[in-house]
Scaffold this motif. Sequence first.
Motif, PDB file in Angstrom:
ATOM      1  N   LEU A 149       0.853  -1.184   0.000  1.00 22.24           N
ATOM      2  CA  LEU A 149       0.000   0.000   0.000  1.00 22.24           C
ATOM      3  C   LEU A 149       0.891   1.238   0.000  1.00 22.24           C
ATOM      4  CD1 LEU A 149      -1.768  -2.329   1.299  1.00 22.24           C
ATOM      5  CD2 LEU A 149      -3.083  -0.495   2.294  1.00 22.24           C
ATOM      6  N   MET A 150       0.812   2.027  -1.043  1.00 17.55           N
ATOM      7  CA  MET A 150       1.605   3.245  -1.129  1.00 17.55           C
ATOM      8  C   MET A 150       0.676   4.451  -1.017  1.00 17.55           C
ATOM      9  SD  MET A 150       4.259   4.652  -3.994  1.00 17.55           S
ATOM     10  CE  MET A 150       3.010   5.077  -5.186  1.00 17.55           C
ATOM     11  N   ILE A 202       5.155   3.675   2.133  1.00 17.09           N
ATOM     12  CA  ILE A 202       4.773   2.334   1.673  1.00 17.09           C
ATOM     13  C   ILE A 202       4.658   1.410   2.876  1.00 17.09           C
ATOM     14  CG2 ILE A 202       5.426   0.333   0.285  1.00 17.09           C
ATOM     15  CD1 ILE A 202       6.903   2.247  -1.576  1.00 17.09           C
ATOM     16  N   ASP A 203       3.524   0.738   2.961  1.00 13.74           N
ATOM     17  CA  ASP A 203       3.313  -0.292   3.972  1.00 13.74           C
ATOM     18  C   ASP A 203       3.113  -1.630   3.262  1.00 13.74           C
ATOM     19  OD1 ASP A 203       3.327   0.620   6.741  1.00 13.74           O
ATOM     20  OD2 ASP A 203       1.698   1.947   6.132  1.00 13.74           O
ATOM     21  N   THR A 204       3.580  -2.689   3.902  1.00 14.34           N
ATOM     22  CA  THR A 204       3.393  -4.037   3.392  1.00 14.34           C
ATOM     23  C   THR A 204       2.414  -4.758   4.307  1.00 14.34           C
ATOM     24  OG1 THR A 204       5.671  -4.028   2.604  1.00 14.34           O
ATOM     25  CG2 THR A 204       4.574  -6.167   2.716  1.00 14.34           C
ATOM     26  N   VAL A 205       1.454  -5.462   3.695  1.00 12.77           N
ATOM     27  CA  VAL A 205       0.450  -6.211   4.458  1.00 12.77           C
ATOM     28  C   VAL A 205       0.524  -7.666   4.025  1.00 12.77           C
ATOM     29  CG1 VAL A 205      -2.009  -6.464   4.977  1.00 12.77           C
ATOM     30  CG2 VAL A 205      -1.049  -4.182   4.598  1.00 12.77           C
ATOM     31  N   TRP A 206       0.695  -8.557   4.992  1.00 15.65           N
ATOM     32  CA  TRP A 206       0.730  -9.996   4.740  1.00 15.65           C
ATOM     33  C   TRP A 206      -0.553 -10.604   5.277  1.00 15.65           C
ATOM     34  CZ3 TRP A 206       4.828  -7.224   6.659  1.00 15.65           C
ATOM     35  CH2 TRP A 206       6.014  -7.234   5.922  1.00 15.65           C
ATOM     36  N   THR A 225       3.399  -3.578   8.217  1.00 13.78           N
ATOM     37  CA  THR A 225       4.315  -2.547   8.685  1.00 13.78           C
ATOM     38  C   THR A 225       3.469  -1.353   9.111  1.00 13.78           C
ATOM     39  OG1 THR A 225       4.581  -1.696   6.436  1.00 13.78           O
ATOM     40  CG2 THR A 225       6.205  -3.324   7.188  1.00 13.78           C
ATOM     41  N   GLN A 226       4.055  -0.455   9.891  1.00 10.92           N
ATOM     42  CA  GLN A 226       3.274   0.641  10.465  1.00 10.92           C
ATOM     43  C   GLN A 226       3.855   2.007  10.114  1.00 10.92           C
ATOM     44  OE1 GLN A 226       3.157  -0.994  14.583  1.00 10.92           O
ATOM     45  NE2 GLN A 226       0.938  -0.751  14.327  1.00 10.92           N
ATOM     46  N   HIS A 227       4.021   2.247   8.826  1.00 10.00           N
ATOM     47  CA  HIS A 227       4.488   3.572   8.402  1.00 10.00           C
ATOM     48  C   HIS A 227       3.301   4.534   8.304  1.00 10.00           C
ATOM     49  CE1 HIS A 227       8.355   1.732   7.750  1.00 10.00           C
ATOM     50  NE2 HIS A 227       7.776   0.811   6.991  1.00 10.00           N
ATOM     51  N   ILE A 278      -5.778   4.172   9.521  1.00 11.73           N
ATOM     52  CA  ILE A 278      -4.664   4.947   8.961  1.00 11.73           C
ATOM     53  C   ILE A 278      -4.274   6.009   9.986  1.00 11.73           C
ATOM     54  CG2 ILE A 278      -3.947   6.477   7.065  1.00 11.73           C
ATOM     55  CD1 ILE A 278      -4.504   3.686   6.065  1.00 11.73           C
ATOM     56  N   LYS A 279      -2.964   6.200  10.125  1.00 16.68           N
ATOM     57  CA  LYS A 279      -2.485   7.235  11.033  1.00 16.68           C
ATOM     58  C   LYS A 279      -2.915   8.603  10.532  1.00 16.68           C
ATOM     59  CE  LYS A 279       1.647   4.762  12.473  1.00 16.68           C
ATOM     60  NZ  LYS A 279       3.119   4.763  12.459  1.00 16.68           N
TER      61      LYS A 279
END
Length: 166
Positions: free
Chosen positions: A90-91, A102-106, A134-136, A161-162
């Motif tokens: 997710l960008m 960019i966050d990666t979701v598995w 990830t938590q960016h 979302i932050k």
Amino acid sequence: MLNKITKTIAVMAVAMSAACSSIDCPLNNRTYMSMKLTGNEAVLEDTLTIAIQRSADNTEEDTVLINRQTGLDSLSVPMSYARTEDVYYLMLAEKGTGKKTIDTVWISKQNEQHFESIDCAPAVFHTIEGVRFTQHAIEDIKINNNKVTYNDPKAHLLIYIKNSDN
């Protein structure tokens, strides 16, 4: 004699029409996982792009599923048929600054073959077992409905979302 043949044909026609059935195959049997944005950012002002990893060994390029969308409150993405874990990227590009995160979701899941009818295309349903991320830009992801079929009115994942201010 002719009357007997006519009756026999009529009986056979009724028996054959009763044996046939109307099969209502789903028009779209592809299963999509739906995500709903929740929390302070219930409608995404930033630009979102989602890509998926095409091969487990990274030999193929990623595929873009959603490209530069804004104003989203929910979205749907396809799931793989055979893998036990799908990887999504997710960008987010911030509205004012263009800063990209960019966050990666598995998504770990079980794949279940679904048989509707021999006349219908095969389908695969999924049971979501877990989510790592990830938590960016993402604050949290919660599983809301772990059964993914082609007829789900309820969102599968709730994404927090932050705040852009943080």
